[in-house]
Design a protein around this motif. Structure first.
Motif, PDB file in Angstrom:
ATOM      1  N   PHE A 365       0.849  -1.188   0.000  1.00  0.00           N
ATOM      2  CA  PHE A 365       0.000   0.000   0.000  1.00  0.00           C
ATOM      3  C   PHE A 365       0.882   1.235   0.000  1.00  0.00           C
ATOM      4  CE2 PHE A 365      -1.986   3.488   2.334  1.00  0.00           C
ATOM      5  CZ  PHE A 365      -3.130   3.679   1.572  1.00  0.00           C
ATOM      6  N   PHE A 366       0.538   2.189  -0.884  1.00  0.00           N
ATOM      7  CA  PHE A 366       1.295   3.444  -0.978  1.00  0.00           C
ATOM      8  C   PHE A 366       0.321   4.609  -0.865  1.00  0.00           C
ATOM      9  CE2 PHE A 366       3.523   0.248  -3.450  1.00  0.00           C
ATOM     10  CZ  PHE A 366       4.812   0.349  -2.988  1.00  0.00           C
ATOM     11  N   LEU A 367       0.772   5.642  -0.157  1.00  0.00           N
ATOM     12  CA  LEU A 367       0.002   6.871  -0.017  1.00  0.00           C
ATOM     13  C   LEU A 367       0.935   8.032  -0.329  1.00  0.00           C
ATOM     14  CD1 LEU A 367      -2.598   8.344   0.892  1.00  0.00           C
ATOM     15  CD2 LEU A 367      -1.689   8.296   3.219  1.00  0.00           C
ATOM     16  N   ASP A 368       0.639   8.745  -1.412  1.00  0.00           N
ATOM     17  CA  ASP A 368       1.478   9.873  -1.824  1.00  0.00           C
ATOM     18  C   ASP A 368       0.782  11.178  -1.502  1.00  0.00           C
ATOM     19  OD1 ASP A 368       3.870   8.761  -3.476  1.00  0.00           O
ATOM     20  OD2 ASP A 368       2.139   7.608  -4.163  1.00  0.00           O
ATOM     21  N   GLY A 369       1.441  11.999  -0.710  1.00  0.00           N
ATOM     22  CA  GLY A 369       0.936  13.329  -0.426  1.00  0.00           C
ATOM     23  C   GLY A 369       1.328  14.299  -1.534  1.00  0.00           C
ATOM     24  N   ARG A 377       5.850  10.099   0.461  1.00  0.00           N
ATOM     25  CA  ARG A 377       5.347   8.757   0.124  1.00  0.00           C
ATOM     26  C   ARG A 377       5.349   7.910   1.387  1.00  0.00           C
ATOM     27  NH1 ARG A 377       5.952   4.424  -4.678  1.00  0.00           N
ATOM     28  NH2 ARG A 377       4.151   5.675  -5.291  1.00  0.00           N
ATOM     29  N   TYR A 378       4.151   7.414   1.714  1.00  0.00           N
ATOM     30  CA  TYR A 378       3.985   6.489   2.833  1.00  0.00           C
ATOM     31  C   TYR A 378       3.740   5.098   2.258  1.00  0.00           C
ATOM     32  CZ  TYR A 378       1.490   3.867   6.436  1.00  0.00           C
ATOM     33  OH  TYR A 378       1.087   2.892   7.301  1.00  0.00           O
ATOM     34  N   SER A 416       6.239   3.336   6.713  1.00  0.00           N
ATOM     35  CA  SER A 416       7.443   4.097   6.411  1.00  0.00           C
ATOM     36  C   SER A 416       7.021   5.339   5.644  1.00  0.00           C
ATOM     37  CB  SER A 416       8.420   3.261   5.581  1.00  0.00           C
ATOM     38  OG  SER A 416       9.489   4.055   5.107  1.00  0.00           O
ATOM     39  N   ILE A 417       7.624   6.475   5.952  1.00  0.00           N
ATOM     40  CA  ILE A 417       7.317   7.718   5.244  1.00  0.00           C
ATOM     41  C   ILE A 417       8.623   8.423   4.897  1.00  0.00           C
ATOM     42  CG2 ILE A 417       7.072   9.086   7.368  1.00  0.00           C
ATOM     43  CD1 ILE A 417       4.813  10.622   5.922  1.00  0.00           C
ATOM     44  N   ASN A 427       9.458  14.775   7.590  1.00  0.00           N
ATOM     45  CA  ASN A 427      10.649  14.079   8.064  1.00  0.00           C
ATOM     46  C   ASN A 427      10.513  12.571   7.816  1.00  0.00           C
ATOM     47  OD1 ASN A 427      11.839  16.471   9.104  1.00  0.00           O
ATOM     48  ND2 ASN A 427      10.585  16.265  10.965  1.00  0.00           N
ATOM     49  N   SER A 428      11.621  11.936   7.497  1.00  0.00           N
ATOM     50  CA  SER A 428      11.618  10.498   7.244  1.00  0.00           C
ATOM     51  C   SER A 428      11.411   9.722   8.546  1.00  0.00           C
ATOM     52  CB  SER A 428      12.926  10.052   6.593  1.00  0.00           C
ATOM     53  OG  SER A 428      13.084  10.660   5.327  1.00  0.00           O
ATOM     54  N   LEU A 429      10.645   8.630   8.460  1.00  0.00           N
ATOM     55  CA  LEU A 429      10.440   7.756   9.614  1.00  0.00           C
ATOM     56  C   LEU A 429      10.089   6.371   9.102  1.00  0.00           C
ATOM     57  CD1 LEU A 429      10.086   7.204  12.657  1.00  0.00           C
ATOM     58  CD2 LEU A 429       7.691   7.937  12.413  1.00  0.00           C
ATOM     59  N   THR A 430      10.779   5.368   9.587  1.00  0.00           N
ATOM     60  CA  THR A 430      10.511   3.979   9.207  1.00  0.00           C
ATOM     61  C   THR A 430      10.400   3.136  10.474  1.00  0.00           C
ATOM     62  OG1 THR A 430      11.704   4.180   7.115  1.00  0.00           O
ATOM     63  CG2 THR A 430      11.325   1.958   7.947  1.00  0.00           C
ATOM     64  N   LEU A 431       9.264   2.475  10.644  1.00  0.00           N
ATOM     65  CA  LEU A 431       9.073   1.592  11.795  1.00  0.00           C
ATOM     66  C   LEU A 431       9.814   0.272  11.570  1.00  0.00           C
ATOM     67  CD1 LEU A 431       5.275   2.121  12.526  1.00  0.00           C
ATOM     68  CD2 LEU A 431       7.230   3.306  13.533  1.00  0.00           C
TER      69      LEU A 431
END
Length: 791
Positions: A365-369, A377-378, A416-417, A427-431
């Motif tokens: 699944f991708f979510l683009d702002g 991109r999430y 992940s974003i 800001n980048s963030l990856t669980l």
């Protein structure tokens, strides 16, 4: 005198022993073979093979194969299946086993509406299983549906106990269960997403599917991992006698499917096809701002089948689904599903066979702002790999033993974003990724000691391990879990066990015939679920991600008991049933008020452990033959949840039972088909359901000097009830059952009286007042037309 009496008794005993020994030593033989479609030469599953006089019978498996052990003597076997002419074969068993090849010709007169007969005409009464729905794939085109698109999942929702949250909602709900509590298998591979266009249509191309079976209860011991239901679908193996082309065009999609033999000996067959959509054209006809939305999707199916010999075959299948939906200047949603399956089916002898299967399922699944200065991109992903071996042993007609095992590996990225523009403020963030392993074994026996009684009993054991690398948090005791109450952080190396769970899952089904036309059935099953769908219901459309069980999120467990009475009338023309069920659930995942779900490193602090219970009554009356056929299904059901905690701050509704989101007490479906002359069929659907629970504001409070709506009691209100009427006109161009080249037309009207069914009710503060607004997905009549062809 005493001596003579003893001699007589001794002779009597020896005679009885000899006779009994002779009876037991009497040779048994096997009748086995394969049943094929007389037009396409495709194997037919779930065909009834039965001799009424001898009381012997069985059914074909997914490869069309059957086997039954019989005593010497004459047999008049009857082969019957939904949508085919019945055929009888007489044979005399004297000296050895007999192999048969049987072809059944399609019966175009039996293209009945959504008929859920699975095996024999009296299967409603005589089959051991209960709470099972089998769709007749030949009939789906006659069902009125939105945009004229044949939809397998929408057809299932016409059945008692199966529903959806509303129009535009992805997935389906079974007996009050959640959408993630359904195990959906396509050729044995799990399908994590079942919808196109954010839930408007299912992503399953009916042209490629051979059979559909839904288990609402009495789930076979071979399967587990979900609480509510099991949906099994198999792809067509491909024609063996000729190249066949099927296709069609509608207002929303176009389809093409090609199948046939690859080699001259017809041992290797193929199926390849797909469906492509152009919904942007439809969206452009809506008023602003909807007319600026853009969407696209496609799905592909492929299969190769190689028949090594009459008792062995190998197959490989592939499935691909892709979706995009764009809200201009705002958000772009993208989903991708990819399934791969390899299977080897082997019959070692008439009594013993096995299936060896390997699968891989990927969902992304991708979510683009798209908003300026906030482009990003999430993404979230899940991959599942399975290997399983299933054995079937049928030593006698009265015994059917199934056993086997499976191994599963899970790999998940919860979220992940990353920023996508040079000037993005994100800001980048990856669980951390989540890894898990699962193995399971099962055994199941179906025993029919006498014709009026059958018992299916089985047990499954599953062992689940969450493994590193990973991070786990420990929280202070004696207070609710919050980010502030973390006392320690534990880090696990690759392969190190983070949490481990396991347990037995018993299964039991009993069928007792009360009369030749009626039976009483009872079923019980326990299921465990190690995967949890975390859903963000505050987004424009749900942004969901999967999570595996860990030390603080244990597996969900359900126990379901069902009792049913089944009766047929007028030579099985009318099928009736009433089922009562009760289900208890433990360790359900609920959310704290104001929970943060997306990209939350301490998600377990916002998750709550809940109890659940569901109960209901399902009534079904169905007419299966004649010019007018149809189904009346009514369900009364309740689904409740409770979060009890010693800490008031995390309780929901004070720790009392409250309706779950899927609690819709009254569900009524009336579906009919009326066959006219010259191939025309008139179909109707009427659907009524209670409104689903929702939460309305019950007050206001001030925050930084501004009035804010206060929502305190969860699911204490309901949106208005839902009801809709659909009609369709279908023209079948076939003149004979075996006609190879033909086409048909379908004209349908969805929501005939243009009722504005609410999907949701939301509230906003306007100046000094609170105003409510209603969102309807389809608030008007939706006409459609489609053309389909076969060559």
């Amino acid at each position: 005198m005493t001596y003579r009496i003893r001699i007589k008794y001794w002779l009597l005993f020896v005679s009885c022993w000899f006779l009994c020994g002779s009876a037991h030593a009497q040779t048994r033989f096997h009748i086995y073979g394969q049943v094929m479609d007389g037009v396409t030469n495709k194997p037919l599953a779930n065909v009834s093979v039965y001799d009424k006089k001898q009381g012997a019978g069985t059914t074909t498996d997914s490869t069309g194969a059957f086997s039954m052990q019989v005593l010497p003597g004459p047999y008049n076997l009857t082969f019957s299946a939904v949508g085919y002419y019945t055929r009888s074969r007489f044979l005399e068993i004297e000296r050895g086993n007999i192999r048969m090849e049987v072809a059944l010709n399609p019966d175009t007169r039996q293209l009945d509406e959504v008929n859920v007969k699975g095996r024999t005409p009296d299967a409603n009464v005589s089959a051991t299983q209960m709470s099972v729905v089998r769709l007749d794939m030949k009939n789906l085109r006659n069902i009125p549906v939105v945009f004229g698109e044949v939809d397998i999942l929408k057809a299932l929702t016409l059945q008692p106990g199966v529903s959806t949250v509303g129009e535009g909602a992805g997935g389906f709900n079974v007996r009050g269960g959640r959408t993630d509590q359904n195990l959906v298998l396509l050729d044995g591979a799990p399908l994590f997403n079942t919808s196109h266009l954010l839930g408007l249509l299912s992503n399953l191309n009916a042209d490629a599917i051979q059979d559909v079976t839904l288990y609402k209860g009495g789930i076979p011991a071979a399967y587990g991992g979900r609480l509510s239901s099991l949906l099994i679908m198999n792809t067509k193996p491909g024609e063996t006698d000729r190249i066949r082309v099927d296709g069609g065009m509608g207002l929303l999609t176009s389809r093409l499917m090609v199948q046939g033999p690859v080699t001259k000996n017809k041992k290797l067959t193929f199926l390849a096809g797909g469906r492509i959509a152009y919904p942007s054209f439809i969206l452009g006809l809506f008023p602003e701002p909807t007319n600026k939305d853009r969407a696209f999707f496609y799905d592909l199916n492929g299969r190769l089948t190689y028949r090594l010999n009459a008792d062995s075959q190998v197959s490989a299948t592939v499935y691909r689904s892709y979706d995009t939906f764009k809200f201009p200047q705002d958000t772009l949603y993208t989903t991708q599903s990819t399934l791969l399956t390899a299977r080897w089916s082997q019959r070692l002898n008439p009594q013993l066979s096995f299936n060896l299967t390997a699968t891989q399922s990927d969902y992304r699944f991708f979510l683009d702002g798209l908003t300026a200065a906030n482009t990003y991109r999430y993404r979230s992903t899940i991959r599942q790999r399975d290997a399983r071996l299933d054995w079937l042993y049928s030593p006698k007609p009265t015994h059917r033993l199934e056993f086997g095992g499976s191994m599963t590996g899970y790999s998940l990225l919860p979220g992940s974003i990353v920023p996508t523009g040079d000037f993005s403020n994100i800001n980048s963030l990856t669980l951390p990724t989540e890894q898990a392993r699962e193995w399971a074994g099962y055994i199941s026996e179906e025993w029919t000691p006498v014709r009026v009684l059958s018992v299916q009993v089985g047990v499954r054991y599953a062992q689940f391990t969450n493994v590193g690398p990973g991070v786990a948090y420990q929280y202070a005791e004696g207070q609710p879990r919050t980010r502030e109450s973390i006392t320690d952080t534990l880090r696990y190396n690759s392969g190190q066990a983070v949490a481990q769970y396991g347990g037995w899952e018993p299964r039991l089904t009993i069928r007792a015939n009360l009369t030749p036309n009626s039976s009483l059935k009872v079923s019980y099953n326990r299921t465990r679920q190690f995967l949890h769908l975390i859903s963000n219901t505050t987004a424009i459309s749900p942004v969901d991600f999967w999570k595996v069980s860990d030390a603080l999120v244990p597996p969900q467990v359900a126990d379901q008991l069902a009792v049913g009475y089944f009766r047929n009338f007028n030579d099985n023309m009318y099928e009736t049933s009433i089922e009562v069920y009760h289900k208890t659930l433990e360790n359900l995942v609920e959310y704290r008020n104001g929970a943060t779900l997306l990209l939350n490193p301490t998600l377990d602090a916002d998750l709550l452990r809940a109890q659940g219970k569901a109960y209901g009554v399902e009534v079904s009356v169905q007419k299966t033959r004649g010019l007018l056929t149809g189904l009346i299904a009514y369900t009364y059901s309740r689904t409740l949840a409770r979060v009890s905690s010693p800490y008031p701050s995390v309780q929901i509704n004070g720790g009392e039972w409250y309706p779950s989101t899927f609690d819709r007490p009254h569900n009524l479906t009336i579906a009919t088909q009326w066959k006219w002359s010259r191939g025309w069929t008139f179909g109707t659907n009427f659907i009524y359901t209670s409104g689903r629970p929702t939460t309305y504001p019950d007050g206001t409070y001030r925050l930084n000097g501004a009035k804010v709506l206060d929502y305190s009691q969860r699911n204490a209100d309901r949106i208005p009830d839902y009801h809709r009427l659909d009609v369709s006109f279908t023209k079948d161009g076939r003149r004979t059952p075996g006609q190879r080249h033909y086409s048909n037309w379908s004209i349908s009207f969805y929501n005939v009286y243009a009722h504005k069914n609410p999907y949701s009710i939301y509230f906003q503060r306007v100046n000094t007042t609170t105003k409510s607004y209603q969102l309807s997905v389809f608030g008007t009549i939706i006409p459609s037309i489609s053309w389909n062809f076969t060559y």
